[in-house]
Design an enzyme around this catalytic site. Structure first.
Site, PDB file in Angstrom:
ATOM      1  N   CYS A 111      10.738 -23.204  43.645  1.00  0.00           N
ATOM      2  CA  CYS A 111       9.366 -23.048  44.166  1.00  0.00           C
ATOM      3  C   CYS A 111       8.405 -24.068  43.558  1.00  0.00           C
ATOM      4  O   CYS A 111       7.287 -24.221  44.041  1.00  0.00           O
ATOM      5  CB  CYS A 111       8.867 -21.631  43.915  1.00  0.00           C
ATOM      6  SG  CYS A 111       9.935 -20.391  44.656  1.00  0.00           S
ATOM      7  N   HIS A 255       1.470 -21.814  43.850  1.00  0.00           N
ATOM      8  CA  HIS A 255       2.620 -21.290  44.598  1.00  0.00           C
ATOM      9  C   HIS A 255       2.268 -19.880  45.071  1.00  0.00           C
ATOM     10  O   HIS A 255       1.704 -19.080  44.323  1.00  0.00           O
ATOM     11  CB  HIS A 255       3.856 -21.286  43.695  1.00  0.00           C
ATOM     12  CG  HIS A 255       5.012 -20.552  44.299  1.00  0.00           C
ATOM     13  ND1 HIS A 255       5.417 -20.762  45.604  1.00  0.00           N
ATOM     14  CD2 HIS A 255       5.836 -19.585  43.789  1.00  0.00           C
ATOM     15  CE1 HIS A 255       6.443 -19.970  45.864  1.00  0.00           C
ATOM     16  NE2 HIS A 255       6.708 -19.250  44.786  1.00  0.00           N
ATOM     17  N   ASN A 285       6.241 -15.701  50.748  1.00  0.00           N
ATOM     18  CA  ASN A 285       6.656 -16.701  49.758  1.00  0.00           C
ATOM     19  C   ASN A 285       7.642 -17.661  50.438  1.00  0.00           C
ATOM     20  O   ASN A 285       8.767 -17.272  50.763  1.00  0.00           O
ATOM     21  CB  ASN A 285       7.309 -15.967  48.587  1.00  0.00           C
ATOM     22  CG  ASN A 285       7.810 -16.913  47.504  1.00  0.00           C
ATOM     23  OD1 ASN A 285       7.950 -18.114  47.727  1.00  0.00           O
ATOM     24  ND2 ASN A 285       8.100 -16.362  46.338  1.00  0.00           N
TER      25      ASN A 285
HETATM   26  O1  UT7 Z   1       8.791 -17.565  44.098  1.00  0.00           O
HETATM   27  C1  UT7 Z   1       9.421 -17.455  42.865  1.00  0.00           C
HETATM   28  C2  UT7 Z   1       8.597 -16.685  41.904  1.00  0.00           C
HETATM   29  N1  UT7 Z   1       8.680 -15.261  42.199  1.00  0.00           N
HETATM   30  C3  UT7 Z   1       7.708 -14.462  41.772  1.00  0.00           C
HETATM   31  O2  UT7 Z   1       6.739 -14.910  41.225  1.00  0.00           O
HETATM   32  C4  UT7 Z   1       7.869 -12.957  41.973  1.00  0.00           C
HETATM   33  C5  UT7 Z   1       7.363 -12.229  40.753  1.00  0.00           C
HETATM   34  N2  UT7 Z   1       7.532 -10.754  40.829  1.00  0.00           N
HETATM   35  C6  UT7 Z   1       6.759  -9.987  41.659  1.00  0.00           C
HETATM   36  O3  UT7 Z   1       5.919 -10.487  42.397  1.00  0.00           O
HETATM   37  C7  UT7 Z   1       6.916  -8.479  41.568  1.00  0.00           C
HETATM   38  O4  UT7 Z   1       7.690  -8.160  40.443  1.00  0.00           O
HETATM   39  C8  UT7 Z   1       7.549  -7.838  42.837  1.00  0.00           C
HETATM   40  C9  UT7 Z   1       6.561  -7.910  43.988  1.00  0.00           C
HETATM   41  C10 UT7 Z   1       8.833  -8.554  43.194  1.00  0.00           C
HETATM   42  C11 UT7 Z   1       7.843  -6.374  42.584  1.00  0.00           C
HETATM   43  O5  UT7 Z   1       6.648  -5.672  42.176  1.00  0.00           O
HETATM   44  P1  UT7 Z   1       6.665  -4.709  40.901  1.00  0.00           P
HETATM   45  O6  UT7 Z   1       5.304  -4.194  40.743  1.00  0.00           O
HETATM   46  O7  UT7 Z   1       7.270  -5.486  39.753  1.00  0.00           O
HETATM   47  O8  UT7 Z   1       7.589  -3.552  41.383  1.00  0.00           O
HETATM   48  P2  UT7 Z   1       8.991  -3.024  40.777  1.00  0.00           P
HETATM   49  O9  UT7 Z   1      10.098  -3.964  41.091  1.00  0.00           O
HETATM   50  O10 UT7 Z   1       8.779  -2.639  39.341  1.00  0.00           O
HETATM   51  O11 UT7 Z   1       9.187  -1.701  41.574  1.00  0.00           O
HETATM   52  C12 UT7 Z   1       8.307  -0.555  41.401  1.00  0.00           C
HETATM   53  C13 UT7 Z   1       8.798   0.572  42.288  1.00  0.00           C
HETATM   54  C14 UT7 Z   1      10.292   0.859  42.113  1.00  0.00           C
HETATM   55  O12 UT7 Z   1      10.474   2.249  42.286  1.00  0.00           O
HETATM   56  P3  UT7 Z   1      10.667   3.215  41.019  1.00  0.00           P
HETATM   57  O13 UT7 Z   1      11.889   2.694  40.314  1.00  0.00           O
HETATM   58  O14 UT7 Z   1       9.423   3.080  40.215  1.00  0.00           O
HETATM   59  O15 UT7 Z   1      10.850   4.567  41.649  1.00  0.00           O
HETATM   60  C15 UT7 Z   1      10.933   0.143  43.243  1.00  0.00           C
HETATM   61  O16 UT7 Z   1      12.167   0.689  43.633  1.00  0.00           O
HETATM   62  O17 UT7 Z   1       8.651   0.205  43.654  1.00  0.00           O
HETATM   63  C16 UT7 Z   1       9.911   0.312  44.328  1.00  0.00           C
HETATM   64  N3  UT7 Z   1       9.978  -0.734  45.348  1.00  0.00           N
HETATM   65  C17 UT7 Z   1       9.546  -0.563  46.603  1.00  0.00           C
HETATM   66  N4  UT7 Z   1       8.991   0.481  47.244  1.00  0.00           N
HETATM   67  C18 UT7 Z   1       8.665   0.313  48.539  1.00  0.00           C
HETATM   68  C19 UT7 Z   1      10.449  -2.012  45.199  1.00  0.00           C
HETATM   69  N5  UT7 Z   1      10.343  -2.665  46.361  1.00  0.00           N
HETATM   70  C20 UT7 Z   1       9.780  -1.797  47.251  1.00  0.00           C
HETATM   71  C21 UT7 Z   1       9.421  -1.895  48.599  1.00  0.00           C
HETATM   72  N6  UT7 Z   1       8.857  -0.834  49.203  1.00  0.00           N
HETATM   73  N7  UT7 Z   1       9.609  -3.041  49.305  1.00  0.00           N
END
Ligand code: UT7
Length: 328
Positions: A111, A255, A285
């Site tokens: 990226c 980005h 993204n």
């Molecule tokens: O381009 C390269 C660089 N990439 C980045 O910069 C990405 C950086 N990371 C992020 O932007 C975030 O970490 C994400 C958007 C990918 C994820 O957000 P988060 O706030 O870190 O969520 P998480 O992965 O900790 O998930 C929180 C909860 C989980 O449920 P539990 O375990 O708390 O019950 C996930 O299973 O949200 C759940 N979850 C979803 N729920 C509904 C994860 N994805 C989804 C979804 N819809 N699509």
């Protein structure tokens, strides 16, 4: 010596997927995706190969630049989603666009690819008196490398391409490029099977998670922590070199991964969020295409004027990061 952007162009695939469309594949909803990422919709390549999207974007950039393709001496394409392992997308574009006298190669810095590519082109332009114009293209089809059962990643990505024709100039210029390979396992897609008995090095010893070939894995939380630090760091390192501060910058083009990353970085830099280009709500993204797609859109809608100072900042797999400060 700096660079001058003579013209830009972009291409977004015809097909658009909204957040609600992902309910067909995974347990998700619009509210979660919007509040956690800021993404509402993204374009997804259907019939369009990666190189073809790059060609359409590059053709517009060349038209807008007014440059004769025969005068372009360098073609670089940044991509992590090439249609071919070889040849390079850049070679295809060189031929397809009637660019007859050019070196052509691809560059992979995930990226951060556009920032790495712009800085590479700048170095060629600075050192080769015979090189007048360079064509730089970012083209990506992340949708083809996604695990549609992984709700944490499949909702994030979109496809598209954007390009610029640049020349050397005496405008302000600074750059900083960085890498932290210890985080390689946090964001990857395998292209070839590696024999299990091959213990390559420290990175592999520390364990890459299992994932089928050509499917993207991301440890979202760890990449998020990296991104909110990498963005301000990359800008500050480039800015320090030429004595520029946040106040001197008219527009940051980061980005486009997550609006929360952009908001946190703005806070850390003590900069108004209004100074940050945001297009991820309708692009998602798009990896290395996200910065030029955003810049191109802001130029087309008249939100960037000649003479303004821009900070382009990338971060992503590698883990890689980098910033280029230019005058438009
Ligand atoms: O381009 C390269 C660089 N990439 C980045 O910069 C990405 C950086 N990371 C992020 O932007 C975030 O970490 C994400 C958007 C990918 C994820 O957000 P988060 O706030 O870190 O969520 P998480 O992965 O900790 O998930 C929180 C909860 C989980 O449920 P539990 O375990 O708390 O019950 C996930 O299973 O949200 C759940 N979850 C979803 N729920 C509904 C994860 N994805 C989804 C979804 N819809 N699509």
């Amino acid at each position: 010596m700096g660079i001058n952007i003579l013209g830009m162009g972009s291409y977004l695939p015809e097909q658009v997927l909204t957040n609600d469309d992902f309910k067909k594949f995974v347990d998700t909803n619009d509210e979660w995706i919007t509040t956690r990422t800021g993404i509402r919709s993204r374009h997804m390549a259907g019939w369009e190969p990666t190189w073809y999207m790059g060609k359409l974007a590059a053709r517009k950039a060349i038209e807008n630049s007014g440059v004769d393709p025969k005068d372009i001496g360098l073609v670089i394409c940044s991509t992590i989603t090439s249609d071919f392992l070889t040849p390079s997308v850049a070679s295809l574009l060189q031929y397809e666009l009637g660019i007859e006298n050019a070196a052509a190669f691809d560059l992979n810095a995930a990226c951060s690819g556009f920032v790495y590519m712009l800085d590479t082109a700048h170095r060629y332009l600075s050192t080769d008196d015979n090189l007048k114009y360079a064509l730089i293209v970012s083209a990506e089809s992340l949708s083809r490398f996604i695990d549609y059962e992984d709700r944490g990643t499949c909702i994030l990505f979109g496809d598209g391409a954007a390009a610029a024709v640049i020349e050397k100039s005496d405008k302000m210029y600074s750059s900083f490029l960085g890498s932290d390979g210890s985080g390689a396992r946090r964001l990857f897609a395998r292209s070839l099977e590696v024999a299990p008995e091959v213990k390559v090095d420290r990175v592999f010893d520390s364990g890459f998670p299992e994932k089928p070939l050509r499917q993207l894995y991301q440890d979202g939380k760890e990449v998020y922590k990296f991104a909110v630090k990498a963005l301000p760091k990359a800008f500050n390192k480039a800015a320090e070199k030429i004595g520029v501060t946040v106040d001197d910058i008219d527009l940051f083009v980061p980005h486009q991964a997550n609006v929360r990353i952009i908001e946190t970085a703005a806070k850390n830099l003590k900069a108004s969020i209004d100074k940050f280009a945001v297009t991820l709500d309708h692009h998602g993204n798009t990896s290395s295409a996200s910065i030029p797609l955003a810049l191109c859109e802001y130029i087309e809608k008249g939100a960037v004027q000649r003479g303004q100072k821009l900070a382009l900042v990338g971060f992503g797999a590698g883990l890689s990061y980098g910033s280029v400060i230019i005058e438009y």
